[in-house]
Write an enzyme that holds these catalytic residues in place. Sequence first.
Site, mmCIF file in Angstrom:
data_model
loop_
_atom_site.group_PDB
_atom_site.id
_atom_site.type_symbol
_atom_site.label_atom_id
_atom_site.label_comp_id
_atom_site.label_asym_id
_atom_site.label_seq_id
_atom_site.Cartn_x
_atom_site.Cartn_y
_atom_site.Cartn_z
ATOM 1 N N CYS A 19 -15.514 0.260 7.368
ATOM 2 C CA CYS A 19 -14.885 1.113 8.388
ATOM 3 C C CYS A 19 -15.009 2.615 8.081
ATOM 4 C CB CYS A 19 -13.423 0.730 8.572
ATOM 5 S SG CYS A 19 -12.546 0.484 7.034
ATOM 6 N N HIS A 39 -9.089 6.240 10.454
ATOM 7 C CA HIS A 39 -9.553 6.890 9.220
ATOM 8 C C HIS A 39 -10.063 8.300 9.574
ATOM 9 C CE1 HIS A 39 -8.948 3.171 7.290
ATOM 10 N NE2 HIS A 39 -10.166 2.838 6.947
HETATM 11 N N1 LIG Z 1 -15.416 -3.230 8.705
HETATM 12 C C1 LIG Z 1 -14.409 -2.949 7.913
HETATM 13 O O1 LIG Z 1 -14.403 -1.987 7.261
HETATM 14 C C2 LIG Z 1 -13.262 -3.817 7.784
HETATM 15 C C3 LIG Z 1 -13.502 -5.050 7.293
HETATM 16 N N2 LIG Z 1 -12.497 -5.857 7.005
HETATM 17 C C4 LIG Z 1 -12.853 -7.141 6.405
HETATM 18 O O2 LIG Z 1 -12.546 -8.181 7.330
HETATM 19 C C5 LIG Z 1 -12.122 -9.308 6.627
HETATM 20 C C6 LIG Z 1 -10.752 -9.730 7.116
HETATM 21 O O3 LIG Z 1 -9.791 -8.714 6.863
HETATM 22 P P1 LIG Z 1 -8.292 -8.876 7.375
HETATM 23 O O4 LIG Z 1 -8.313 -9.357 8.781
HETATM 24 O O5 LIG Z 1 -7.600 -7.617 7.042
HETATM 25 O O6 LIG Z 1 -7.775 -10.064 6.410
HETATM 26 P P2 LIG Z 1 -6.540 -11.030 6.623
HETATM 27 O O7 LIG Z 1 -6.132 -11.455 5.273
HETATM 28 O O8 LIG Z 1 -5.540 -10.439 7.531
HETATM 29 O O9 LIG Z 1 -7.196 -12.315 7.384
HETATM 30 C C7 LIG Z 1 -8.055 -13.215 6.732
HETATM 31 C C8 LIG Z 1 -8.468 -14.330 7.674
HETATM 32 O O10 LIG Z 1 -9.291 -15.243 6.954
HETATM 33 C C9 LIG Z 1 -8.664 -16.531 6.911
HETATM 34 N N3 LIG Z 1 -8.842 -17.145 5.608
HETATM 35 C C10 LIG Z 1 -8.263 -16.813 4.430
HETATM 36 N N4 LIG Z 1 -8.673 -17.642 3.445
HETATM 37 C C11 LIG Z 1 -9.507 -18.535 4.021
HETATM 38 C C12 LIG Z 1 -10.232 -19.658 3.531
HETATM 39 N N5 LIG Z 1 -10.205 -20.022 2.268
HETATM 40 N N6 LIG Z 1 -11.005 -20.338 4.403
HETATM 41 C C13 LIG Z 1 -11.060 -19.980 5.709
HETATM 42 N N7 LIG Z 1 -10.389 -18.943 6.230
HETATM 43 C C14 LIG Z 1 -9.626 -18.212 5.396
HETATM 44 C C15 LIG Z 1 -7.189 -16.266 7.179
HETATM 45 O O11 LIG Z 1 -6.578 -17.451 7.681
HETATM 46 P P3 LIG Z 1 -5.013 -17.791 7.427
HETATM 47 O O12 LIG Z 1 -4.234 -17.027 8.466
HETATM 48 O O13 LIG Z 1 -4.956 -19.254 7.642
HETATM 49 O O14 LIG Z 1 -4.695 -17.386 6.040
HETATM 50 C C16 LIG Z 1 -7.303 -15.153 8.207
HETATM 51 O O15 LIG Z 1 -7.631 -15.697 9.453
HETATM 52 C C17 LIG Z 1 -12.166 -8.945 5.145
HETATM 53 O O16 LIG Z 1 -13.405 -9.350 4.604
HETATM 54 C C18 LIG Z 1 -12.053 -7.443 5.165
HETATM 55 O O17 LIG Z 1 -12.600 -6.864 4.002
HETATM 56 C C19 LIG Z 1 -11.226 -5.500 7.269
HETATM 57 C C20 LIG Z 1 -10.923 -4.253 7.806
HETATM 58 C C21 LIG Z 1 -11.946 -3.324 8.122
HETATM 59 N N1 LIG Z 2 -11.646 -1.085 2.508
HETATM 60 C C1 LIG Z 2 -11.417 -0.712 3.903
HETATM 61 C C2 LIG Z 2 -11.332 -1.935 4.765
HETATM 62 C C3 LIG Z 2 -12.257 -3.046 4.376
HETATM 63 O O1 LIG Z 2 -11.857 -4.176 4.367
HETATM 64 O O2 LIG Z 2 -13.497 -2.711 4.068
HETATM 65 P P1 LIG Z 2 -14.672 -3.738 3.752
HETATM 66 O O3 LIG Z 2 -14.994 -4.479 5.014
HETATM 67 O O4 LIG Z 2 -15.810 -2.911 3.319
HETATM 68 O O5 LIG Z 2 -14.202 -4.669 2.676
HETATM 69 C C4 LIG Z 2 -10.146 0.107 3.956
HETATM 70 O O6 LIG Z 2 -9.449 0.015 3.040
HETATM 71 O O7 LIG Z 2 -9.797 0.804 4.872
#
Ligand SMILES: NC(=O)C1=CN([C@@H]2O[C@H](COP(=O)(O)OP(=O)(O)OC[C@H]3O[C@@H](n4cnc5c(N)ncnc54)[C@H](OP(=O)(O)O)[C@@H]3O)[C@@H](O)[C@H]2O)C=CC1
Ligand SMILES: N[C@@H](CC(=O)OP(=O)(O)O)C(=O)O
Length: 344
Positions: A150, A242
Amino acid sequence: MSVRVGLLGATGAVGQRFVQLLHDHPTFEIAAVTASPESAGESYRDAAKWRVDTPIPESVAGMTVIETSAEAIPDDLDLLFSSLPSGVAAEVEPELCRAGHVVSSNSSNERMAEDVPLTIPEVNADHLDLIETQRAERGWDGALVKNPNCSTITMTPTLAALDQFGLSRVHVSTLQAVSGAGYSGVTSMEIIDNVLPYIGGEEEKMETESRKLLGSVEDGELSLHDVEVAASCNRVPSLDGHLENVFAELDENPTAAEVHEALADFAGVDLPSAPEQPIHVFEDPERPQPRLDRMRGQGMQISAGGLRETPEGIQYNCLAHNTIRGAAGASVLNGELLVEEGWV
Ligand SMILES: NC(=O)C1=CN([C@@H]2O[C@H](COP(=O)(O)OP(=O)(O)OC[C@H]3O[C@@H](n4cnc5c(N)ncnc54)[C@H](OP(=O)(O)O)[C@@H]3O)[C@@H](O)[C@H]2O)C=CC1
Ligand SMILES: N[C@@H](CC(=O)OP(=O)(O)O)C(=O)O
């Protein structure tokens, strides 16, 4: 035309944004939602603990959450969006691609792999050509496409706009919202009245992903841009959005007015979720600000401002909504590009 999509990690912070953005999308129809084994079998309403600031869409609330595995996910889905924890995504995404699924993923695994397109449609749509290389090398029928981190996505379109002046070196310092760390990422005791001057792995991601995005793909081969990028990342107590302070060193010496024009004229793409103008440039040096400007273009427009000439180039600030343009919205836009270019 209706494209049936599955959401992997649909109950999480980013997953909920996907649901919010997709439930009345002109092309995509949510046909499956997955999460961890603990949530599988529950209704989406119960599993998700909805925390987005619009009501939970009834069409999705009653769906049953399924397990995130190649066996559980129906074969007849046209496209998968992934927001799984990166360790889980690293295991599951390749299996799904091997099984023939096209995956537009937000998770950080494989972003820098040489045969994986890391794409922002306005910046490097042509990098989708790497899918041919990926299929040849990995023997997949499906495909894996990533959107960047992000913080990287906030800055990179502005750098792409400045590259016409010869981008040679970039220093960037970030002020990142708490939602980037996920719902339970930083506690209130850690962040209220405070700033955290370290976000693990974030600086390296900005320094490498930006060079891939600005690089070129020719005959199925990736070359990184040779710009040097140095980043310093900080967590601040804003909720979403951000803000970044950029110092760009350029080979030419454009005026602030010329840079303003280059940013404002940066070309958009004709996709349903794309803002008409990717970058809005403020004259007011006090803008952009996270609370006031993160929802411009329904959270998909990047804002810039505070342009100032320096002896080496230009200084400015830029801002984007980190869970929309920086996460779910970025994957959706890549999904729209995949459809437009015939990969789905
Ligand atoms: N582009 C970017 O910069 C951003 C990227 N991200 C990335 O996106 C991803 C998700 O972030 P975020 O939504 O904040 O995370 P959350 O922890 O809020 O959500 C995680 C999701 O994955 C599921 N999950 C967790 N463990 C497992 C498993 N073992 N098997 C299957 N599903 C699983 C959870 O299900 P349950 O509810 O059942 O636990 C939930 O649906 C991360 O990789 C994060 O780094 C996040 C923000 C910005
Ligand atoms: N690290 C970012 C969010 C994130 O999850 O990034 P990435 O998808 O690269 O793991 C933040 O803290 O704002």
